[in-house]
Design a protein around this motif. Structure first.
Motif, PDB file in Angstrom:
ATOM      1  N   GLU A 252       0.833  -1.206   0.000  1.00  0.00           N
ATOM      2  CA  GLU A 252       0.000   0.000   0.000  1.00  0.00           C
ATOM      3  C   GLU A 252       0.870   1.261   0.000  1.00  0.00           C
ATOM      4  O   GLU A 252       0.582   2.216  -0.720  1.00  0.00           O
TER       5      GLU A 252
ATOM      6  N   LYS B 218       2.402   1.704  -3.418  1.00  0.00           N
ATOM      7  CA  LYS B 218       1.409   2.216  -4.368  1.00  0.00           C
ATOM      8  C   LYS B 218       1.189   3.705  -4.162  1.00  0.00           C
ATOM      9  O   LYS B 218       1.189   4.483  -5.129  1.00  0.00           O
ATOM     10  N   ASP B 219       1.028   4.143  -2.913  1.00  0.00           N
ATOM     11  CA  ASP B 219       0.797   5.553  -2.618  1.00  0.00           C
ATOM     12  C   ASP B 219       1.979   6.413  -3.045  1.00  0.00           C
ATOM     13  O   ASP B 219       1.802   7.482  -3.650  1.00  0.00           O
TER      14      ASP B 219
END
Length: 63
Positions: free
Chosen positions: A28, A31-32
């Motif tokens: 996550e 991805k961010d």
């Protein structure tokens, strides 16, 4: 020569110990951060394009 081999072995052990301390980012977070990098890169590319276009426009009017 043996001293260099001993130093190289110690360096290798130190690297392994330091790598065990590394906290790798999760999927996550990756991805961010990828979205942030792509967004900022796009904004900078647009800014560069606009500055280039304005300079070319002004130079075209002057010359």
């Amino acid at each position: 020569m043996s001293n260099y081999i001993g130093k190289a072995g110690q360096y290798y052990r130190d690297v392994i110990n330091e790598m065990r301390k590394v906290v790798w980012p999760g999927k996550e977070e990756i991805k961010d951060l990828t979205i942030v990098v792509l967004t900022v890169s796009g904004i900078l590319a647009l800014f560069t394009f606009l500055v280039d276009w304005v300079i070319n426009f002004v130079m075209g009017k002057l010359l």
